[in-house]
Design an enzyme around this catalytic site. Structure first.
Site, PDB file in Angstrom:
ATOM      1  N   ASP A  42       0.855  -1.186   0.000  1.00  0.00           N
ATOM      2  CA  ASP A  42       0.000   0.000   0.000  1.00  0.00           C
ATOM      3  C   ASP A  42       0.902   1.252   0.000  1.00  0.00           C
ATOM      4  OD1 ASP A  42      -2.378   1.500   0.277  1.00  0.00           O
ATOM      5  OD2 ASP A  42      -2.295   1.406   2.476  1.00  0.00           O
TER       6      ASP A  42
ATOM      7  N   GLY B 248      -8.877   5.985   2.657  1.00  0.00           N
ATOM      8  CA  GLY B 248      -9.412   6.879   3.685  1.00  0.00           C
ATOM      9  C   GLY B 248     -10.847   6.554   4.055  1.00  0.00           C
TER      10      GLY B 248
ATOM     11  N   ASN C   4      -9.959   0.468   1.347  1.00  0.00           N
ATOM     12  CA  ASN C   4      -8.873   0.316   2.320  1.00  0.00           C
ATOM     13  C   ASN C   4      -9.338   0.693   3.728  1.00  0.00           C
ATOM     14  OD1 ASN C   4      -7.392  -0.148   0.029  1.00  0.00           O
ATOM     15  ND2 ASN C   4      -5.931   1.512   0.359  1.00  0.00           N
TER      16      ASN C   4
ATOM     17  N   ALA D 126      -7.578   1.045   7.593  1.00  0.00           N
ATOM     18  CA  ALA D 126      -6.367   0.973   8.420  1.00  0.00           C
ATOM     19  C   ALA D 126      -6.615   1.592   9.796  1.00  0.00           C
ATOM     20  CB  ALA D 126      -5.202   1.679   7.733  1.00  0.00           C
ATOM     21  N   THR D 127      -7.059   2.857   9.796  1.00  0.00           N
ATOM     22  CA  THR D 127      -7.198   3.585  11.067  1.00  0.00           C
ATOM     23  C   THR D 127      -8.123   2.867  12.049  1.00  0.00           C
ATOM     24  OG1 THR D 127      -6.807   5.669   9.906  1.00  0.00           O
ATOM     25  CG2 THR D 127      -7.858   5.808  12.066  1.00  0.00           C
TER      26      THR D 127
HETATM   27 ZN   LIG Z   1      -4.233   5.261   1.312  1.00  0.00          ZN
END
Ligand SMILES: [Zn+2]
Length: 282
Positions: free
Chosen positions: A82, A207, A228, A230-231
């Site tokens: 990524d 995001g 995606n 992630a956070t």
């Molecule tokens: Zn990204």
């Protein structure tokens, strides 16, 4: 074979009007969470790492971890770089077993982005490794970026970029940002649809942590086939550790309090998989 390329998984999803969730892993515990959910749900996902994570744990560590944890399980998954930052890192990842790489040239000029991305596709595509590019700006990394309209990916530029680079997938700027949202983001679903209609490239939403399920579904309906996360996974992991330590201040064996963190991540993974698969499968 369970290890596939992003392209295969995303094409399958696109045909069903679904998206493949892409989960960023950081360590053994987040890899365990993803592997356990893959076994439980049988639902394909993309496992990915950013360069900072690879510097933290080692480039070959993550594909090796997933390979070991997925042994004997035939659920499809892909191993993706990524926000790759160089041709050299992409090559190193491919050698280590990654099946897909992103080259993020969004900070470069349009023509430099094309040139650098084309170097990656020329190297990776003949090896059967899929490539994701980025065009436009996704918030949360460009300091002081306040000009929203300028950050949205333009349809004509997307068409040209895809034709000249040969990327399989494209991350587009449609109002999302990395990290934690401060206000309510305005997502340009119409722009996703326009780019989807104008190109045959697979579209990626970055995001996505913090966006509502309805917004995510609208993005998928408009043509997004990889999202995606992630956070939210990192937040769940850390909240799990805090919860376990608060519940038992005397605990000292990481295997005990990490179990709570793994379970917290898994709850988020299951929920994101359900959203990406769409209501008809629930
Ligand atoms: Zn990204």
């Amino acid at each position: 074979m369970a290890l596939r390329s992003n392209y295969d998984l995303m094409q399958n999803a696109l045909e069903k009007r679904q998206a493949v969730p892409a989960f960023n892993i950081d360590n053994l515990e987040s890899a365990l969470a993803v592997a356990e959910v893959l076994r439980e749900t049988g639902s394909p996902v993309i496992v990915q790492t950013i360069p900072r994570t690879l510097r933290y744990g080692g480039v070959s560590t993550y594909p090796a971890l997933m390979r070991e944890l997925m042994r004997g399980c035939d659920t499809d998954y892909a191993m993706h770089l990524d926000h790759g930052s160089s041709l050299a890192l992409a090559a190193e990842c491919i050698k280590a077993g990654f099946t897909s790489v992103m080259f993020d040239g969004s900070a470069l000029s349009f023509s430099e982005n094309i040139d650098k991305t084309r170097e990656v596709t020329a190297m990776a595509l003949p090896l059967g490794v899929s490539v994701e590019g980025e065009l436009g700006a996704i918030g949360g990394k460009e300091e002081g970026d306040t000009d929203l309209e300028a950050s949205y990916t333009k349809v004509d530029e997307a068409v040209k970029f895809v034709a000249e680079t040969g990327v399989n997938a494209l991350a587009i700027g449609v109002g999302t940002a990395h990290g934690v949202y401060k206000g309510t983001p305005h997502i340009r679903v119409d722009r996703i649809r326009e780019i989807h209609d104008a190109t045959s490239v697979q579209l990626v939403l970055h995001g996505a942590s913090g966006l509502s399920d309805d917004v995510l579904r609208a993005c998928i309906d408009a043509g997004i086939c990889k999202i995606n996360f992630a956070t939210e996974l990192r937040q769940a992991y850390t909240a799990g550790i805090r919860k376990a330590l608060a519940a038992d201040p005397d605990v000292f064996d990481p295997k005990l309090y990490m179990r709570t963190a793994i379970d917290e991540i898994k709850a988020v993974l299951r929920q994101k998989i359900a959203v990406c698969r769409g209501k008809k499968d629930e």
